[in-house]
Design an enzyme around this catalytic site. Sequence first.
Site, PDB file in Angstrom:
ATOM      1  N   ASP A   1       0.864  -1.177   0.000  1.00 50.28           N
ATOM      2  CA  ASP A   1       0.000   0.000   0.000  1.00 50.28           C
ATOM      3  C   ASP A   1       0.904   1.231   0.000  1.00 50.28           C
ATOM      4  OD1 ASP A   1      -1.861   2.096   0.905  1.00 50.28           O
ATOM      5  OD2 ASP A   1      -3.204   0.439   1.377  1.00 50.28           O
ATOM      6  N   ILE A   2       0.676   2.160  -0.915  1.00 54.93           N
ATOM      7  CA  ILE A   2       1.573   3.328  -0.985  1.00 54.93           C
ATOM      8  C   ILE A   2       1.256   4.370   0.102  1.00 54.93           C
ATOM      9  CG2 ILE A   2       2.236   3.118  -3.419  1.00 54.93           C
ATOM     10  CD1 ILE A   2       0.147   5.288  -4.072  1.00 54.93           C
TER      11      ILE A   2
ATOM     12  N   HIS B   1      -9.673  -6.647  -2.049  1.00 50.60           N
ATOM     13  CA  HIS B   1      -8.314  -6.724  -1.502  1.00 50.60           C
ATOM     14  C   HIS B   1      -8.373  -6.924  -0.003  1.00 50.60           C
ATOM     15  CE1 HIS B   1      -9.561  -2.517  -1.780  1.00 50.60           C
ATOM     16  NE2 HIS B   1      -8.920  -2.316  -0.646  1.00 50.60           N
TER      17      HIS B   1
ATOM     18  N   HIS C   1      -6.153  -6.303   3.401  1.00 49.71           N
ATOM     19  CA  HIS C   1      -5.040  -5.539   3.975  1.00 49.71           C
ATOM     20  C   HIS C   1      -4.300  -6.423   4.982  1.00 49.71           C
ATOM     21  CE1 HIS C   1      -6.683  -1.438   2.798  1.00 49.71           C
ATOM     22  NE2 HIS C   1      -7.784  -2.169   2.728  1.00 49.71           N
TER      23      HIS C   1
END
Length: 140
Positions: free
Chosen positions: A34-35, A103, A105
Site C-alpha cells: 500500500d503506498i 483486496h 489488507h
Amino acid sequence: MPAYDPNNIFAKILRGELPCYKIYEDDKAFAFLDIMPRASGHALVLPKTPARNILDVSPDDLAHVMKVAQKIAKASVEVFAADGVTIQQFNENAGGQVVFHLHVHVIPRKIGVAMKPPASVKEAPDVLAEQAKQLAAALR
Ligand code: 5GP
C-alpha cells in the site's frame, strides 16, 4: 450492488498499466505494498479474477486470497519483527471500501504504535522499494 469496473486502479495495476511495489504473485493472486500505509509494511492481497468485493468473489478465490494473506502475515512478522498483524477487508462505500477490486489488507503492528488514518501519508518510494524487496525474498 454495482457491477465490477475494469478501470479501477487495482485492475490497472493487475494489467501492468500502473506500477506497484510487488511482493508476491501466483496463478490466482497478486500482492503489493500500500503506498499510503496505515503502518510500515502494509500490504494488499488481491485475486487476479475480477471481483468487486466479498459480495461477488467466488468462494475459491476468496479462500486463496486468505491463504496468501496468511503467508504474507507470517513473512511480515519475520521481516519487520512485528509484534502482531491486523487484517482488514472492506466492502462497498458503507463498509469503508475505496478501491473496488477485492483486496485484503495485511498490516504489521508494533506494540504501542497506533495505525495512521486510511490514505493519510504517502510512504517514500525508496522505503517501499526496500520493504518490497525484503518481503518478496521472504515469500520465495
Ligand atoms: P480500501 O478502503 O478500498 O480497502 O483501501 C484502499 C487502499 O488502497 C488504501 O489503503 C489506499 O492507501 C490504497 N491505495 C490507493 N491508491 C493506491 C495506489 O495507487 N497504489 C497502491 N499500492 N495503493 C493504493
